[in-house]
Structures are given as C-alpha cells and as structure tokens.
Design a protein around this motif. Sequence first.
Motif, PDB file in Angstrom:
ATOM      1  N   MET A  96      23.893 -14.387  -6.358  1.00  0.00           N
ATOM      2  CA  MET A  96      22.379 -14.361  -5.758  1.00  0.00           C
ATOM      3  C   MET A  96      21.690 -12.852  -5.210  1.00  0.00           C
ATOM      4  SD  MET A  96      19.625 -16.801  -5.337  1.00  0.00           S
ATOM      5  CE  MET A  96      20.117 -18.398  -5.286  1.00  0.00           C
ATOM      6  N   GLY A  97      21.931 -11.978  -4.870  1.00  0.00           N
ATOM      7  CA  GLY A  97      21.198 -10.836  -4.315  1.00  0.00           C
ATOM      8  C   GLY A  97      20.835 -10.595  -6.056  1.00  0.00           C
ATOM      9  N   ALA A  98      21.862 -10.337  -6.605  1.00  0.00           N
ATOM     10  CA  ALA A  98      22.004  -9.554  -8.026  1.00  0.00           C
ATOM     11  C   ALA A  98      21.326 -10.287  -8.770  1.00  0.00           C
ATOM     12  CB  ALA A  98      23.978  -9.403  -8.861  1.00  0.00           C
ATOM     13  N   GLU A  99      20.628 -11.115  -8.811  1.00  0.00           N
ATOM     14  CA  GLU A  99      19.819 -12.156  -9.559  1.00  0.00           C
ATOM     15  C   GLU A  99      18.539 -12.425  -9.191  1.00  0.00           C
ATOM     16  OE1 GLU A  99      20.074 -14.328 -12.355  1.00  0.00           O
ATOM     17  OE2 GLU A  99      22.803 -14.158 -12.612  1.00  0.00           O
ATOM     18  N   VAL A 100      17.924 -12.052  -7.360  1.00  0.00           N
ATOM     19  CA  VAL A 100      17.057 -11.468  -7.523  1.00  0.00           C
ATOM     20  C   VAL A 100      16.944  -9.920  -7.943  1.00  0.00           C
ATOM     21  CG1 VAL A 100      15.427 -11.172  -5.024  1.00  0.00           C
ATOM     22  CG2 VAL A 100      16.763 -13.119  -5.177  1.00  0.00           C
TER      23      VAL A 100
ATOM     24  N   ALA B  19       1.936  -5.107   1.264  1.00  0.00           N
ATOM     25  CA  ALA B  19       1.980  -6.882   0.877  1.00  0.00           C
ATOM     26  C   ALA B  19       2.601  -7.129  -0.844  1.00  0.00           C
ATOM     27  CB  ALA B  19       0.690  -6.936   0.587  1.00  0.00           C
ATOM     28  N   ASP B  20       2.123  -5.983  -1.570  1.00  0.00           N
ATOM     29  CA  ASP B  20       2.704  -5.443  -3.371  1.00  0.00           C
ATOM     30  C   ASP B  20       4.027  -5.821  -3.623  1.00  0.00           C
ATOM     31  OD1 ASP B  20       3.263  -3.150  -2.250  1.00  0.00           O
ATOM     32  OD2 ASP B  20       2.897  -2.628  -3.866  1.00  0.00           O
ATOM     33  N   ALA B  21       4.464  -4.749  -2.672  1.00  0.00           N
ATOM     34  CA  ALA B  21       6.243  -5.396  -2.933  1.00  0.00           C
ATOM     35  C   ALA B  21       6.657  -6.414  -2.342  1.00  0.00           C
ATOM     36  CB  ALA B  21       6.946  -3.904  -2.232  1.00  0.00           C
ATOM     37  N   ALA B  22       6.183  -6.934  -1.391  1.00  0.00           N
ATOM     38  CA  ALA B  22       6.712  -8.211  -0.231  1.00  0.00           C
ATOM     39  C   ALA B  22       6.341  -9.382  -1.332  1.00  0.00           C
ATOM     40  CB  ALA B  22       6.180  -8.550   0.576  1.00  0.00           C
ATOM     41  N   ASP B  23       4.978  -8.940  -2.206  1.00  0.00           N
ATOM     42  CA  ASP B  23       4.653 -10.310  -3.263  1.00  0.00           C
ATOM     43  C   ASP B  23       5.964 -10.193  -4.384  1.00  0.00           C
ATOM     44  OD1 ASP B  23       2.500 -10.662  -2.091  1.00  0.00           O
ATOM     45  OD2 ASP B  23       0.988  -9.667  -3.133  1.00  0.00           O
ATOM     46  N   ALA B  24       6.015  -8.616  -4.271  1.00  0.00           N
ATOM     47  CA  ALA B  24       6.882  -9.305  -5.945  1.00  0.00           C
ATOM     48  C   ALA B  24       8.864  -9.516  -5.893  1.00  0.00           C
ATOM     49  CB  ALA B  24       7.251  -7.639  -6.094  1.00  0.00           C
ATOM     50  N   ILE B  25       8.680  -9.523  -3.806  1.00  0.00           N
ATOM     51  CA  ILE B  25       9.951  -9.500  -3.967  1.00  0.00           C
ATOM     52  C   ILE B  25      10.096 -11.243  -3.894  1.00  0.00           C
ATOM     53  CG2 ILE B  25      12.029  -9.796  -1.893  1.00  0.00           C
ATOM     54  CD1 ILE B  25      11.030  -7.300  -1.324  1.00  0.00           C
ATOM     55  N   GLU B  26       9.028 -11.624  -3.119  1.00  0.00           N
ATOM     56  CA  GLU B  26       9.131 -13.282  -3.638  1.00  0.00           C
ATOM     57  C   GLU B  26       8.710 -13.919  -4.369  1.00  0.00           C
ATOM     58  OE1 GLU B  26       5.526 -13.921  -0.556  1.00  0.00           O
ATOM     59  OE2 GLU B  26       7.125 -13.283   1.157  1.00  0.00           O
ATOM     60  N   ALA B  27       8.205 -13.117  -5.080  1.00  0.00           N
ATOM     61  CA  ALA B  27       8.041 -14.190  -6.563  1.00  0.00           C
ATOM     62  C   ALA B  27       9.511 -13.873  -7.063  1.00  0.00           C
ATOM     63  CB  ALA B  27       7.218 -13.576  -7.385  1.00  0.00           C
ATOM     64  N   ALA B  28      10.665 -13.082  -6.445  1.00  0.00           N
ATOM     65  CA  ALA B  28      11.645 -12.813  -7.501  1.00  0.00           C
ATOM     66  C   ALA B  28      12.549 -14.078  -6.885  1.00  0.00           C
ATOM     67  CB  ALA B  28      12.094 -11.461  -7.272  1.00  0.00           C
ATOM     68  N   VAL B  29      12.643 -14.449  -5.700  1.00  0.00           N
ATOM     69  CA  VAL B  29      13.147 -15.491  -5.313  1.00  0.00           C
ATOM     70  C   VAL B  29      12.845 -16.651  -5.857  1.00  0.00           C
ATOM     71  CG1 VAL B  29      13.501 -16.751  -3.303  1.00  0.00           C
ATOM     72  CG2 VAL B  29      13.695 -14.046  -2.934  1.00  0.00           C
ATOM     73  N   GLU B  30      10.975 -16.738  -5.505  1.00  0.00           N
ATOM     74  CA  GLU B  30      10.693 -18.203  -7.036  1.00  0.00           C
ATOM     75  C   GLU B  30      11.514 -18.245  -8.013  1.00  0.00           C
ATOM     76  OE1 GLU B  30       7.049 -20.595  -6.996  1.00  0.00           O
ATOM     77  OE2 GLU B  30       6.489 -18.453  -5.637  1.00  0.00           O
ATOM     78  N   ALA B  31      11.379 -17.162  -8.620  1.00  0.00           N
ATOM     79  CA  ALA B  31      11.919 -17.144  -9.886  1.00  0.00           C
ATOM     80  C   ALA B  31      13.421 -17.504  -9.692  1.00  0.00           C
ATOM     81  CB  ALA B  31      11.423 -16.182 -10.312  1.00  0.00           C
ATOM     82  N   CYS B  32      14.240 -17.248  -8.746  1.00  0.00           N
ATOM     83  CA  CYS B  32      15.198 -17.743  -8.897  1.00  0.00           C
ATOM     84  C   CYS B  32      15.136 -19.001  -8.522  1.00  0.00           C
ATOM     85  CB  CYS B  32      16.491 -16.716  -7.831  1.00  0.00           C
ATOM     86  SG  CYS B  32      16.814 -15.016  -8.609  1.00  0.00           S
ATOM     87  N   LEU B  33      15.000 -19.680  -7.277  1.00  0.00           N
ATOM     88  CA  LEU B  33      14.797 -20.919  -7.330  1.00  0.00           C
ATOM     89  C   LEU B  33      14.776 -21.809  -8.292  1.00  0.00           C
ATOM     90  CD1 LEU B  33      14.287 -20.597  -3.719  1.00  0.00           C
ATOM     91  CD2 LEU B  33      16.115 -21.083  -4.043  1.00  0.00           C
ATOM     92  N   ASN B  34      13.694 -21.219  -8.862  1.00  0.00           N
ATOM     93  CA  ASN B  34      13.016 -22.037  -9.701  1.00  0.00           C
ATOM     94  C   ASN B  34      14.086 -22.351 -10.945  1.00  0.00           C
ATOM     95  OD1 ASN B  34      11.186 -22.943  -8.698  1.00  0.00           O
ATOM     96  ND2 ASN B  34       9.439 -21.183  -9.741  1.00  0.00           N
TER      97      ASN B  34
END
Length: 186
Positions: A177-181, A143-158
């Motif tokens: 986009m992949g590099a930004e995430v 879950a820790d790694a999943a949370d980090a990925i989801e937060a990175a995607v959200e940061a890109c969209l934000n």
Amino acid sequence: MIQKSISLKYDTHIQVHSIDKANVLDVSQLWRDVVIETHKDYPGVELEHMYVDNAAMQLIKWPKQFDVMVTGNIFGDILSDEASMLVGSLGMLPSASVGDPSGPGVFEPCHGSAPNLAGQDKANPLATILSAAMMLRFDLDRADAADAIEAAVEACLNAGLRTKDLADKDTIGCKQMGAEVASRLA
C-alpha cells in the motif's frame, strides 16, 4: 491552537465543538471554563459546546456538522475510535496534537503505533501517510505537497486497493500500500 492557523490560511468559517460532560463532571466544567476563556483570543472561530453522549450520537447521525472537535483525552479516545468507523477503519485517521500556531505540532495516526501488528505487513499505512500530509499542510506550509499525498491516497482507494482492516478479501499489505501511494505521487 490549530483553529487560528487554519482560519488564517483558509479564508473560511471554522466551527469548533468543545466536547465535555459539564452537566455531571466538575472537571468538565473546568474544561468548559478554560475553553470559553481561550475562545476570547479567537473571535473568528465559532464555538459550540456539546455533551459527549450527544456528540457520540451526532457523530454517527450527521458527521459533516463537525469541523473541529476539542475534548479531553478520555472522550477523545472514545470519539476517535467511533469516528474511525465512519471512514472504515482506525487505520484511515490521521491526527494532530498542536499548541501554539508558531510552534511544531505532533502528527501521527490516530491509532498510535499498533505494536501488535509489528513485522506482520498487516497495518494500514494510510493514517500515517495522511498524518504526514497534515504536517506538510499545517506545520510546514506546503499545501502543494499535502494535496499531492492526499490525491495519491485517494487514487489508491479509488483503484480498489485495500488493506485487511478495510476488506475481507483481495487485500494488500502495508508495504505494498505504501508503494502504491508513492507510485501515484505527482
């Protein structure tokens, strides 16, 4: 079934909507019978049945009412495409095909491989990235790694980053986009 592993990992109420057309299709009545029988093995999961035409309307009217939807392939294809517009694009939807909670699942973007976009740097990679987060969360217990990925995607969209499927101008390509995430992973 993923419902069991979700309810075991997260002490929360899970509601499953089984989508069919049992009022007119014999095969849907069989589907409903199998779902009812299977549900007996998951007493902590609340089961609701819904006809597909109502489910399509409810998905637009009040999408937050759904935790988990289970259905056959044809209705699933239609509803997943409809649901993709709730988040802006089919390129935003991760998906999972799971069976026994102790076995592996298949995690992939809801849209599949998008071969028509191959080599053009136009595809939205976020569904694939979010599918990897689902795999980490539900298959690998990370879950820790999943949370980090989801937060990175959200940061890109934000930050306003968008691929062509999400905006008409000021867009970036799949690679960027992949590099930004990746650059936002904590």
